[in-house]
Write an enzyme that holds these catalytic residues in place. Structure first.
Site, short mmCIF file in Angstrom:
data_model
loop_
_atom_site.label_atom_id
_atom_site.label_comp_id
_atom_site.label_asym_id
_atom_site.label_seq_id
_atom_site.Cartn_x
_atom_site.Cartn_y
_atom_site.Cartn_z
N SER A 276 0.82 -1.20 0.00
CA SER A 276 0.00 0.00 0.00
C SER A 276 0.86 1.27 0.00
O SER A 276 1.76 1.38 -0.82
CB SER A 276 -0.94 -0.07 1.20
OG SER A 276 -2.09 0.66 0.93
N HIS A 417 -7.64 -5.76 -0.13
CA HIS A 417 -6.42 -5.01 0.11
C HIS A 417 -5.72 -5.56 1.36
O HIS A 417 -6.21 -5.37 2.48
CB HIS A 417 -6.84 -3.55 0.33
CG HIS A 417 -5.72 -2.58 0.41
ND1 HIS A 417 -4.95 -2.23 -0.67
CD2 HIS A 417 -5.24 -1.86 1.46
CE1 HIS A 417 -4.07 -1.33 -0.30
NE2 HIS A 417 -4.21 -1.09 1.00
C1 GTR Z 1 -5.43 4.57 1.49
C2 GTR Z 1 -4.79 5.39 0.41
C3 GTR Z 1 -4.04 4.50 -0.52
C4 GTR Z 1 -3.19 3.48 0.22
C5 GTR Z 1 -3.79 3.01 1.53
C6 GTR Z 1 -2.82 2.40 2.54
O1 GTR Z 1 -6.26 5.28 2.30
O2 GTR Z 1 -5.78 6.09 -0.26
O3 GTR Z 1 -3.28 5.27 -1.42
O4 GTR Z 1 -1.92 3.94 0.39
O5 GTR Z 1 -4.39 4.02 2.22
O6 GTR Z 1 -1.65 2.73 2.60
O7 GTR Z 1 -3.31 1.58 3.34
#
Ligand code: GTR
Length: 436
Positions: A276, A417
């Site tokens: 991420s 995710h």
């Molecule tokens: C989200 C963000 C993403 C990603 C994610 C993370 O809120 O929009 O770009 O980086 O966080 O790091 O968990």
């Protein structure tokens, strides 16, 4: 602005004032619509036509025919653009840095692993920050390759190992972990171990080196702490417009960890990994520091592996708005203006060439735009071809859970995710063949 001015001032009733009153009320009623974040686009048919800049044509229009021209000319100009306009420049050199191996044992993981804990101190302008590198190495392999990656909540969260201290640094609040004051507690030991398949790594001859990202730069928009403030001149409170945001600071922290790892005689290759936002940092670290033997981006999304011009899921405007401290100030001008970007993220991936690169997506992680992550790996592959390395040959995405592994590798895993055992199994299999 007049201080204490009421939000809504209605004027006495003349014709003109009635008009003014109506306009004021209309603005107030419409403002949530005017200033709200636009809905994210998840409709392929609404993705704008987006001519992608060619990695093999220079900004002034000259074709690049071989790896010498790529390295001497094109790679440099692309790198400079990302450095000044996207992630931001590191302002200066450190005055000093040092490493202290403060704990070591060969009885971790039931005697399977050697553990080392190293404090890394960085000093500039008489100010110092210190962060901790936790390392597990397979005892059966006297010189092991390692995965190096940041964790989100502290080194103690990746393992149940009681010898790893609870981080004292800033951590993000998380209700389910019981963190409400940005401080980690004993209750968070091991809470993220499902994201780090440490025993799998060890059993396959690999080690892990990990750092809590909050010890390098707390993930908040104030720039008063962490790495940035070491470099401030008198009176300065934040980096200059084209200087580093947090992603570049985290990448710098990884490079300094590499300074230690490359001199540890129990370690061979270092593969930089990140999930991420920390996947964005891993990619930038891989681009800036050629000592990383391989680079893994796990669900890194916008500002990471995903193409910015595709406008699917998170966009440049959204990310700069939600996380104003991640990128250089100069990146803000590309929000809702991606068309004017002379680069896109496939060129960031190309900066890693010819070193092995793995881009991974998750099917339910539409915010990160899996297709944009895939196409980026595909379009970076023509730079790998200059070196005779095989990348991703077809613009057709592979099926879910069907990894495509070459020097450039890609998979889209089922699920959300996250980082799972499935992801690590792919990274280990791939590393055995391609990272040597
Ligand atoms: C989200 C963000 C993403 C990603 C994610 C993370 O809120 O929009 O770009 O980086 O966080 O790091 O968990």
């Amino acid at each position: 602005m007049t201080p204490n001015r009421p939000l809504l001032t209605l004027r006495p009733t003349t014709k003109l004032n009635t008009m003014k009153n109506l306009i004021t009320i209309a603005i107030l009623l419409l403002s949530p619509m005017i200033f709200a974040q636009p809905e994210a686009n998840y409709d392929e048919s609404k993705v704008p036509k987006f001519p992608l800049p060619d990695p093999l044509t220079t900004f002034s229009g000259n074709p690049i025919a071989n790896k010498t021209q790529w390295e001497e000319n094109r790679r440099f100009e692309i790198f400079q653009f990302f450095e000044r306009q996207v992630y931001g420049k590191v302002p200066d050199r450190l005055d000093e840095y040092s490493f202290k191996l403060w704990e070591e044992s060969d009885d971790a993981y039931g005697g399977k692993a050697r553990r080392k804990q190293v404090a890394i101190s960085l000093t500039k302008n008489k100010r110092t920050i210190t962060y901790n590198l936790l390392i597990y190495l397979p005892k059966g392999n006297p010189k092991a390759p390692v995965f190096l990656g940041y964790n989100f909540y502290g080194n103690h969260t990746v393992t149940d190992d009681p010898k790893v201290p609870i981080t004292k640094a800033w951590v993000s609040n998380n209700e389910s972990f019981g963190i409400t004051d940005h401080k980690a507690t004993e209750a968070t030991r091991g809470v993220r171990k499902h994201r780090w398949a440490i025993e799998k790594m060890l059993d396959n001859g690999y080690g892990l080196a990990t750092i809590h990202y909050g010890e390098v730069d707390p993930d908040k928009n104030d720039f008063s702490d962490g790495l940035h403030q070491l470099f401030y001149k008198d009176g300065q409170v934040k980096p200059k417009t084209n200087e580093w945001g947090s992603i570049a600071a985290w990448a710098f922290g990884l490079s300094k960890a590499m300074d230690y790892l490359e001199n540890d005689t129990n370690i061979s290759d270092v593969i930089v990994f990140g999930h991420s936002r920390l996947g964005k940092a891993a990619l930038w670290a891989g681009a800036t520091d050629k000592r990383f033997a391989g680079v893994i981006s796990n669900n890194s999304g916008c500002g990471g592996a995903a193409l910015s011009k595709r406008k699917f899921g998170e966009t440049v405007a959204r990310i700069n708005n939600s996380f104003p401290h991640w990128f250089a100030g100069s990146f803000k001008k590309y929000g809702n203006n991606e068309r004017t970007l002379p680069v896109d993220q496939h060129q960031l991936l190309a900066l890693v060439a010819p070193r092995p690169l793995y881009v991974a997506s998750a099917a339910e992680d539409r915010w990160a735009d899996p297709k944009g992550e895939f196409l980026s790996a595909y379009h970076a592959s023509k730079v790998y071809a200059l070196y005779g390395k095989q990348g991703i040959d077809s613009p057709e995405m592979p099926a879910i859970d069907q990894p495509l592994q070459n020097t450039v590798a890609y998979h889209i895993r089922s699920g959300k995710h996250d980082v799972t055992d499935y992801d690590w199994e792919q990274y280990i299999t791939w590393a055995k063949t391609f990272v040597k």
